[in-house]
Design an enzyme around this catalytic site. Structure first.
Site, PDB file in Angstrom:
ATOM      1  N   GLU A  36       0.817  -1.284   0.103  1.00 27.94           N
ATOM      2  CA  GLU A  36       0.007  -0.161  -0.061  1.00 27.94           C
ATOM      3  C   GLU A  36       0.798   1.319   0.042  1.00 27.94           C
ATOM      4  OE1 GLU A  36      -3.259   1.192  -0.060  1.00 27.94           O
ATOM      5  OE2 GLU A  36      -2.237   2.871   0.090  1.00 27.94           O
ATOM      6  N   ARG A 109     -17.578   3.363   5.668  1.00 29.85           N
ATOM      7  CA  ARG A 109     -16.408   2.823   4.832  1.00 29.85           C
ATOM      8  C   ARG A 109     -15.271   2.436   5.955  1.00 29.85           C
ATOM      9  NH1 ARG A 109     -15.438   4.482  -0.289  1.00 29.85           N
ATOM     10  NH2 ARG A 109     -17.376   5.353  -1.125  1.00 29.85           N
ATOM     11  N   TYR A 216     -28.646   8.560   4.758  1.00 30.08           N
ATOM     12  CA  TYR A 216     -28.950   7.040   5.459  1.00 30.08           C
ATOM     13  C   TYR A 216     -28.133   7.343   7.014  1.00 30.08           C
ATOM     14  CZ  TYR A 216     -24.788   5.739   2.701  1.00 30.08           C
ATOM     15  OH  TYR A 216     -23.699   5.848   2.218  1.00 30.08           O
ATOM     16  N   ASP A 293     -11.590  -0.994  -8.563  1.00 31.39           N
ATOM     17  CA  ASP A 293     -11.556   0.101  -9.440  1.00 31.39           C
ATOM     18  C   ASP A 293     -10.699   0.152 -10.463  1.00 31.39           C
ATOM     19  OD1 ASP A 293     -13.747   1.141  -8.070  1.00 31.39           O
ATOM     20  OD2 ASP A 293     -13.095   2.974  -7.443  1.00 31.39           O
TER      21      ASP A 293
HETATM   22  P1  FAD Z   1      -9.461   2.375  -4.066  1.00 26.28           P
HETATM   23  O1  FAD Z   1     -10.236   2.529  -2.845  1.00 26.28           O
HETATM   24  O2  FAD Z   1      -9.293   3.197  -4.788  1.00 26.28           O
HETATM   25  O3  FAD Z   1      -8.215   1.665  -3.410  1.00 26.28           O
HETATM   26  C1  FAD Z   1      -6.911   1.469  -3.920  1.00 26.28           C
HETATM   27  C2  FAD Z   1      -5.606   1.516  -2.949  1.00 26.28           C
HETATM   28  O4  FAD Z   1      -4.586   1.447  -3.863  1.00 26.28           O
HETATM   29  C3  FAD Z   1      -5.773   2.765  -2.184  1.00 26.28           C
HETATM   30  O5  FAD Z   1      -5.635   2.432  -0.921  1.00 26.28           O
HETATM   31  C4  FAD Z   1      -4.522   3.554  -2.814  1.00 26.28           C
HETATM   32  O6  FAD Z   1      -3.858   4.251  -1.781  1.00 26.28           O
HETATM   33  C5  FAD Z   1      -3.563   2.213  -3.356  1.00 26.28           C
HETATM   34  N1  FAD Z   1      -2.744   2.585  -4.044  1.00 26.28           N
HETATM   35  C6  FAD Z   1      -3.125   3.202  -5.299  1.00 26.28           C
HETATM   36  N2  FAD Z   1      -1.992   3.208  -6.130  1.00 26.28           N
HETATM   37  C7  FAD Z   1      -1.207   2.726  -5.668  1.00 26.28           C
HETATM   38  C8  FAD Z   1       0.497   2.143  -5.946  1.00 26.28           C
HETATM   39  N3  FAD Z   1       0.831   2.687  -7.276  1.00 26.28           N
HETATM   40  N4  FAD Z   1       0.946   1.536  -5.048  1.00 26.28           N
HETATM   41  C9  FAD Z   1       0.629   0.769  -4.064  1.00 26.28           C
HETATM   42  N5  FAD Z   1      -0.603   1.332  -3.548  1.00 26.28           N
HETATM   43  C10 FAD Z   1      -1.384   2.119  -4.329  1.00 26.28           C
HETATM   44  N6  FAD Z   1     -19.455   1.442  -3.698  1.00 26.28           N
HETATM   45  C11 FAD Z   1     -20.354   0.731  -3.149  1.00 26.28           C
HETATM   46  O7  FAD Z   1     -20.169  -0.625  -2.963  1.00 26.28           O
HETATM   47  N7  FAD Z   1     -21.527   1.152  -2.405  1.00 26.28           N
HETATM   48  C12 FAD Z   1     -21.599   2.475  -2.099  1.00 26.28           C
HETATM   49  O8  FAD Z   1     -22.577   3.109  -1.532  1.00 26.28           O
HETATM   50  C13 FAD Z   1     -20.736   3.320  -2.837  1.00 26.28           C
HETATM   51  N8  FAD Z   1     -20.901   4.772  -2.868  1.00 26.28           N
HETATM   52  C14 FAD Z   1     -19.984   5.726  -3.343  1.00 26.28           C
HETATM   53  C15 FAD Z   1     -20.028   7.078  -3.180  1.00 26.28           C
HETATM   54  C16 FAD Z   1     -19.027   7.792  -4.032  1.00 26.28           C
HETATM   55  C17 FAD Z   1     -19.366   9.294  -3.643  1.00 26.28           C
HETATM   56  C18 FAD Z   1     -18.051   7.440  -4.405  1.00 26.28           C
HETATM   57  C19 FAD Z   1     -16.967   8.248  -5.109  1.00 26.28           C
HETATM   58  C20 FAD Z   1     -17.776   5.857  -4.643  1.00 26.28           C
HETATM   59  C21 FAD Z   1     -18.668   5.053  -3.943  1.00 26.28           C
HETATM   60  N9  FAD Z   1     -18.587   3.604  -4.081  1.00 26.28           N
HETATM   61  C22 FAD Z   1     -19.425   2.781  -3.403  1.00 26.28           C
HETATM   62  C23 FAD Z   1     -17.522   3.145  -4.919  1.00 26.28           C
HETATM   63  C24 FAD Z   1     -16.429   2.425  -3.949  1.00 26.28           C
HETATM   64  O9  FAD Z   1     -15.914   3.496  -3.110  1.00 26.28           O
HETATM   65  C25 FAD Z   1     -15.355   1.950  -4.768  1.00 26.28           C
HETATM   66  O10 FAD Z   1     -15.456   1.311  -5.938  1.00 26.28           O
HETATM   67  C26 FAD Z   1     -14.158   1.055  -3.923  1.00 26.28           C
HETATM   68  O11 FAD Z   1     -13.935   1.845  -2.766  1.00 26.28           O
HETATM   69  C27 FAD Z   1     -12.947   0.811  -4.801  1.00 26.28           C
HETATM   70  O12 FAD Z   1     -12.326   0.108  -3.995  1.00 26.28           O
HETATM   71  P2  FAD Z   1     -10.614  -0.416  -4.529  1.00 26.28           P
HETATM   72  O13 FAD Z   1      -9.855  -1.018  -3.484  1.00 26.28           O
HETATM   73  O14 FAD Z   1     -10.908  -1.131  -5.580  1.00 26.28           O
HETATM   74  O15 FAD Z   1     -10.063   1.027  -4.896  1.00 26.28           O
END
Ligand code: FAD
Length: 400
Positions: A36, A109, A216, A293
């Protein structure tokens, strides 16, 4: 440069997606290291809605009781018109739980992330912070994540590095798509809203012209979460400084009293610009795979972004057996991109519908008011069991 090779799997990114993969694969007996880039593991933002297709998986991982004790099981999702405040339709969440076997939950979260982090620690995941991965390489029998301090080899490298994923560049030259919408968030103690005309046991979504407002409860009802989302005129005009608080106030000027009463409780010192990406149908190259994501960042209108990330982790881990990574990655890549493509494109269309104005708004309101409360034809394909193979993927909507 030193190459570490004492993990079976290297996961890049310790968000909800990365930790879910780490936990799921460790539960399969693999040695997993998470890299991370932040100084500490954590999540910014406030609430998350997690549908039964997610709570079902959290249950399989033995985490449902813990997250239920931290979250809220709301009674309904109520959709209202943001201008006149009238109810358009609702989902009865008690009935949703009966139908799908698992609850629809809202949770902070940091509580969901914290639960995953604790479970990873207990399972023995090697959790490393302050490491930013800058590149990836294929290697004999595996792949390598490269960072300033060295190289990490694993039989597979899983990139969970979010919207601006470095790994995605290996598979696609696409860029994040700017929706010109921006979100403000705010979570406050529940006593700040007791005098306001709010539902404290429901998820309420007010849909309005080029804006919407979500409310909510969180943390067993001790907190109240709000999200205000609107289209930024400055973004549409190509200005760099977009989504500022003056735009927030202007966007909600025409909305009903219930929405306007909630606006002063929003955090006004930070905001989130809404990007997604076009779907890509290949997430795997050699022994490098995208997840969360990094693979499929959605607009948030279906509340499935974090949910899809958790589903990805579960599906990949269910296909890992006997160390045949090529087969596992192929099986994962055969089923997840198509499901997530549907979610991404439907989220865009659903958001457009929310934001209608004029005659289209009246038409939308009429259609939603006609919907029978217990008609699940538009959510069965989302809330049902996560498909492990393409033939298990349900049709999106029943045939006419
Ligand atoms: P991220 O949360 O982006 O995590 C990526 C991680 O990788 C981070 O910790 C970052 O620091 C790390 N990282 C990045 N680049 C590097 C690198 N080069 N080297 C090492 N580490 C790195 N989803 C739902 O299911 N329900 C909801 O109600 C919902 N509501 C939302 C509301 C809003 C306003 C938004 C913006 C999003 C919402 N989402 C919701 C979507 C959800 O927040 C994301 O889809 C989810 O958090 C993605 O998780 P992730 O771990 O894939 O990516």
């Amino acid at each position: 440069m030193v190459t570490s090779n004492d993990a079976d799997v290297v996961v890049v990114g310790g968000g909800i997606g990365g930790l879910s993969n780490a936990l799921a694969l460790t539960r399969k007996g693999l040695r997993v290291r998470v890299l991370e880039r932040a100084q500490e593991f954590g999540e910014v933002g406030a609430g998350l809605q997690i549908a039964p297709n997610c709570t079902r998986i959290l249950d399989r991982w033995g985490l449902l009781d813990e997250i239920t004790s931290l979250g809220v099981l709301p009674e309904n999702i109520v959709m209202k018109d943001a201008l006149d405040g009238s109810v358009l339709t609702r989902l009865d969440l008690h009935d949703v739980e009966r139908r799908y076997g698992f609850p629809y939950m809202v949770i902070h979260r940091s509580d969901l992330h914290g639960t995953l982090l604790r479970a990873c620690r207990e399972a023995g995941v090697d959790l490393v912070t302050d490491v930013a991965v800058t590149g990836y390489e294929q290697a004999a029998g595996g792949a390598v994540a490269v960072h300033a301090g060295g190289r990490e080899y694993g039989a597979v490298v899983i990139a969970a590095d979010g919207l601006h994923s470095v790994a995605r560049r290996i598979l696609s030259d696409d860029e994040p798509v700017n929706s010109a919408y921006v979100a403000y968030r705010g979570a406050v103690p529940i006593d700040r809203v007791v005098d306001l005309d709010v539902h404290t046991k429901d998820v309420v979504v007010h849909v309005g012209p080029r804006c919407h407002f979500v409310q909510y409860p969180l943390r067993q009802g001790e907190m109240f979460n709000q999200v205000a989302v609107f289209e930024s005129p400055k973004a549409l005009a190509g200005e760099a400084d977009w989504g500022t608080p003056d735009e927030l106030d202007a966007a909600f000027e025409r909305t009903c009293g219930q929405v306007r009463a909630g606006l002063p409780l929003m955090w006004r010192d930070r905001w989130w610009r809404m990007f997604d990406r076009d779907p890509i149908m290949n997430w795997v190259t050699g022994r490098i795979a995208l997840t969360g994501d990094a693979a499929h960042p959605p607009l948030q209108y279906l509340a499935q972004g974090a949910v899809m990330a958790i589903e990805d982790a579960w599906v990949l881990s269910e296909h890992v057996s006997g160390g045949d990574w090529d087969a596992a990655l192929a099986a994962y890549n055969a089923v997840r991109p198509e499901h997530c493509r549907r979610v991404l494109t439907t989220a865009r269309a659903w958001g457009d519908l929310w934001h209608h104005d004029g005659e289209k708004r009246l038409w939308r309101n009429g259609v939603l008011r006609e919907r029978e409360v217990h008609d699940y034809s538009y959510v069965d394909w989302l809330f049902g069991p996560t498909a492990l193979t393409p033939d298990q993927e349900p049709p999106m909507f029943p045939a006419a």
